[in-house]
Write a protein that holds these residues in place. Sequence first.
Motif, PDB file in Angstrom:
ATOM      1  N   ALA A   1     112.958   6.088 -10.441  1.00 61.40           N
ATOM      2  CA  ALA A   1     113.344   5.587 -11.756  1.00 61.40           C
ATOM      3  C   ALA A   1     112.568   6.284 -12.866  1.00 61.40           C
ATOM      4  CB  ALA A   1     113.113   4.076 -11.818  1.00 61.40           C
ATOM      5  N   ILE A   2     111.276   6.508 -12.642  1.00 56.01           N
ATOM      6  CA  ILE A   2     110.472   7.229 -13.636  1.00 56.01           C
ATOM      7  C   ILE A   2     110.949   8.676 -13.741  1.00 56.01           C
ATOM      8  CG2 ILE A   2     108.151   8.067 -14.186  1.00 56.01           C
ATOM      9  CD1 ILE A   2     107.104   5.502 -12.772  1.00 56.01           C
ATOM     10  N   PHE A   3     111.267   9.273 -12.589  1.00 54.20           N
ATOM     11  CA  PHE A   3     111.786  10.643 -12.595  1.00 54.20           C
ATOM     12  C   PHE A   3     113.072  10.752 -13.405  1.00 54.20           C
ATOM     13  CE2 PHE A   3     115.134  13.234 -10.602  1.00 54.20           C
ATOM     14  CZ  PHE A   3     114.697  14.488 -11.007  1.00 54.20           C
ATOM     15  N   ILE A   4     113.909   9.721 -13.369  1.00 56.79           N
ATOM     16  CA  ILE A   4     115.174   9.728 -14.105  1.00 56.79           C
ATOM     17  C   ILE A   4     114.945  10.040 -15.585  1.00 56.79           C
ATOM     18  CG2 ILE A   4     117.112   8.280 -14.852  1.00 56.79           C
ATOM     19  CD1 ILE A   4     117.117   9.154 -11.890  1.00 56.79           C
TER      20      ILE A   4
ATOM     21  N   LEU B   1     107.819  18.347 -16.009  1.00 57.48           N
ATOM     22  CA  LEU B   1     106.732  18.359 -15.028  1.00 57.48           C
ATOM     23  C   LEU B   1     105.818  17.150 -15.202  1.00 57.48           C
ATOM     24  CD1 LEU B   1     105.114  19.811 -12.799  1.00 57.48           C
ATOM     25  CD2 LEU B   1     103.921  21.066 -14.619  1.00 57.48           C
ATOM     26  N   LEU B   2     105.527  16.791 -16.430  1.00 55.97           N
ATOM     27  CA  LEU B   2     104.638  15.663 -16.707  1.00 55.97           C
ATOM     28  C   LEU B   2     105.212  14.361 -16.161  1.00 55.97           C
ATOM     29  CD1 LEU B   2     102.110  14.496 -18.068  1.00 55.97           C
ATOM     30  CD2 LEU B   2     103.436  14.338 -20.200  1.00 55.97           C
TER      31      LEU B   2
ATOM     32  N   ALA C   1     104.984  14.268 -12.458  1.00 56.88           N
ATOM     33  CA  ALA C   1     103.605  14.001 -12.052  1.00 56.88           C
ATOM     34  C   ALA C   1     103.294  12.510 -12.147  1.00 56.88           C
ATOM     35  CB  ALA C   1     102.644  14.804 -12.912  1.00 56.88           C
ATOM     36  N   ILE C   2     103.753  11.875 -13.227  1.00 53.28           N
ATOM     37  CA  ILE C   2     103.544  10.432 -13.376  1.00 53.28           C
ATOM     38  C   ILE C   2     104.271   9.676 -12.269  1.00 53.28           C
ATOM     39  CG2 ILE C   2     103.992   8.423 -14.847  1.00 53.28           C
ATOM     40  CD1 ILE C   2     103.658  10.323 -17.254  1.00 53.28           C
ATOM     41  N   ALA C   3     105.509  10.093 -11.974  1.00 56.69           N
ATOM     42  CA  ALA C   3     106.297   9.453 -10.912  1.00 56.69           C
ATOM     43  C   ALA C   3     105.603   9.581  -9.562  1.00 56.69           C
ATOM     44  CB  ALA C   3     107.692  10.059 -10.856  1.00 56.69           C
ATOM     45  N   SER C   4     104.918  10.709  -9.346  1.00 58.94           N
ATOM     46  CA  SER C   4     104.247  10.942  -8.059  1.00 58.94           C
ATOM     47  C   SER C   4     103.070  10.000  -7.842  1.00 58.94           C
ATOM     48  CB  SER C   4     103.776  12.393  -7.952  1.00 58.94           C
ATOM     49  OG  SER C   4     102.677  12.643  -8.824  1.00 58.94           O
ATOM     50  N   LEU C   5     102.605   9.349  -8.905  1.00 59.72           N
ATOM     51  CA  LEU C   5     101.530   8.362  -8.759  1.00 59.72           C
ATOM     52  C   LEU C   5     102.029   7.112  -8.036  1.00 59.72           C
ATOM     53  CD1 LEU C   5      99.858   8.577 -12.284  1.00 59.72           C
ATOM     54  CD2 LEU C   5      99.045   9.591 -10.137  1.00 59.72           C
ATOM     55  N   PHE C   6     103.361   6.976  -7.935  1.00 57.33           N
ATOM     56  CA  PHE C   6     103.953   5.836  -7.238  1.00 57.33           C
ATOM     57  C   PHE C   6     104.547   6.245  -5.894  1.00 57.33           C
ATOM     58  CE2 PHE C   6     103.730   4.799 -11.664  1.00 57.33           C
ATOM     59  CZ  PHE C   6     103.313   3.476 -11.665  1.00 57.33           C
TER      60      PHE C   6
ATOM     61  N   ALA D   1     107.981  12.527  -5.459  1.00 59.69           N
ATOM     62  CA  ALA D   1     108.488  12.908  -6.780  1.00 59.69           C
ATOM     63  C   ALA D   1     108.164  14.369  -7.102  1.00 59.69           C
ATOM     64  CB  ALA D   1     107.917  11.988  -7.854  1.00 59.69           C
ATOM     65  N   LEU D   2     107.096  14.893  -6.511  1.00 62.86           N
ATOM     66  CA  LEU D   2     106.752  16.303  -6.731  1.00 62.86           C
ATOM     67  C   LEU D   2     107.762  17.236  -6.069  1.00 62.86           C
ATOM     68  CD1 LEU D   2     102.875  16.198  -6.203  1.00 62.86           C
ATOM     69  CD2 LEU D   2     104.144  16.194  -8.366  1.00 62.86           C
ATOM     70  N   PHE D   3     108.491  16.710  -5.110  1.00 63.60           N
ATOM     71  CA  PHE D   3     109.485  17.489  -4.386  1.00 63.60           C
ATOM     72  C   PHE D   3     110.581  18.008  -5.309  1.00 63.60           C
ATOM     73  CE2 PHE D   3     113.778  16.917  -2.564  1.00 63.60           C
ATOM     74  CZ  PHE D   3     113.805  17.974  -1.661  1.00 63.60           C
ATOM     75  N   VAL D   4     110.881  17.284  -6.393  1.00 64.09           N
ATOM     76  CA  VAL D   4     111.987  17.686  -7.270  1.00 64.09           C
ATOM     77  C   VAL D   4     111.554  18.668  -8.356  1.00 64.09           C
ATOM     78  CG1 VAL D   4     113.429  15.654  -6.897  1.00 64.09           C
ATOM     79  CG2 VAL D   4     111.628  15.577  -8.618  1.00 64.09           C
ATOM     80  N   VAL D   5     110.275  18.994  -8.436  1.00 67.14           N
ATOM     81  CA  VAL D   5     109.809  19.931  -9.466  1.00 67.14           C
ATOM     82  C   VAL D   5     110.501  21.294  -9.357  1.00 67.14           C
ATOM     83  CG1 VAL D   5     107.815  21.215 -10.349  1.00 67.14           C
ATOM     84  CG2 VAL D   5     107.592  18.781  -9.800  1.00 67.14           C
ATOM     85  N   PRO D   6     110.591  21.907  -8.165  1.00 64.30           N
ATOM     86  CA  PRO D   6     111.232  23.225  -8.075  1.00 64.30           C
ATOM     87  C   PRO D   6     112.701  23.229  -8.476  1.00 64.30           C
ATOM     88  CG  PRO D   6     109.954  22.753  -6.093  1.00 64.30           C
ATOM     89  CD  PRO D   6     110.041  21.488  -6.865  1.00 64.30           C
TER      90      PRO D   6
END
Length: 346
Positions: free
Chosen positions: A142-145, A160-161, A164-169, A173-178
């Motif tokens: 949801a945060i990634f959205i 990216l930011l 990164a915040i989404a990955s704290l949960f 979430a880092l998987f979708v960066v590329p």
Amino acid sequence: MLPYLLVLSLVVFWIVLEKKSLNRTSFWLPLIVLTLFAGGRSYRVGTDTWNYTRNFNNQLSIKNFRFSEDIEFGYQTLEYIILSLTKNYFWLLIITSLVIVYCYLKIIKRYSVNYWFSVFLFITLGTYTFFFNGLRQGLAMAIFILSIPYLLEKRFIPYLLICAIASLFHITALFVVPFYFIVNLKIKPIYKIIMTFFGSLLLSRLLVSYIASTNDRYEGYTKVSEEAGGYLTLGFYVIIMIGTIFIGYIYKIKDINFQKLIVFYTSGVFFIIPLAMLGTNPSGPQRLLNYFTWTLVLILPIVFKKINNIYISSISVFAFIIYFILTTSKFSNLSPYIINPMFMVF
């Protein structure tokens, strides 16, 4: 199953009614209804809900709360704050539900060409009920959205930011960066998809092993599964992928957001296929698929608006309802819906 259908009907009916009577896009009532329905459920609804509510059910003293290396820091901080205020798990579920539903509705309202249909798909395709089980990943998704505007506008730093915040949960979430670069590369979409598929083919086993090594909770990702649910779901989304690409080509849909979302969705599906070929647990790496399939709530309304055929639209709505009934009643222990005992008067 009846409560899910009633909530679906109420939300869609109200959205259509408010649009017809006031010419206004309904936001707050769908937000309230969907939040209360998700947040007011018992810990027995969903296979993983008990794990998330365990500290509340055990009335854990905040003095005995210990931060674990196996759980993302952001989620633990949220749980710690709520647990310090109340021992009732209702507040954990209602707060997380509010955040998740708000994020989705905010993006849907901004980008959808057919709001009621997008919300209908949000519920029936299982994006809404996903976090009934995978709460941490549901929060991360949801945060990634919220990064989607930056993906479409080609603004990498804020994208990216937010990831990164989404990955704290949830670290996935880092998987979708590329995929930011995959979507915005100036090459033909077919080459992007081919690159993604073969890249996954080469790296999928390494990726699964890495995810499992970062956290003991993810060790099950490497185990071979004999469950058919994951393959059926993936097959369903592959069929939709083929259909949307075909229709987009036939009807020459040139909308730039549509083109980018299709690339994001399609490349995501092609990346997951090699993971599925490993035979891994559907509740493991194949959950990554949900980072991409939610885009259908924006893609399909564009497709059906272009087709503009009442019979095809009606048949499709019926098919999505059947899919919703089957997945909700058969998978993930979502049915029957049980209300939180604190709301039981009798």
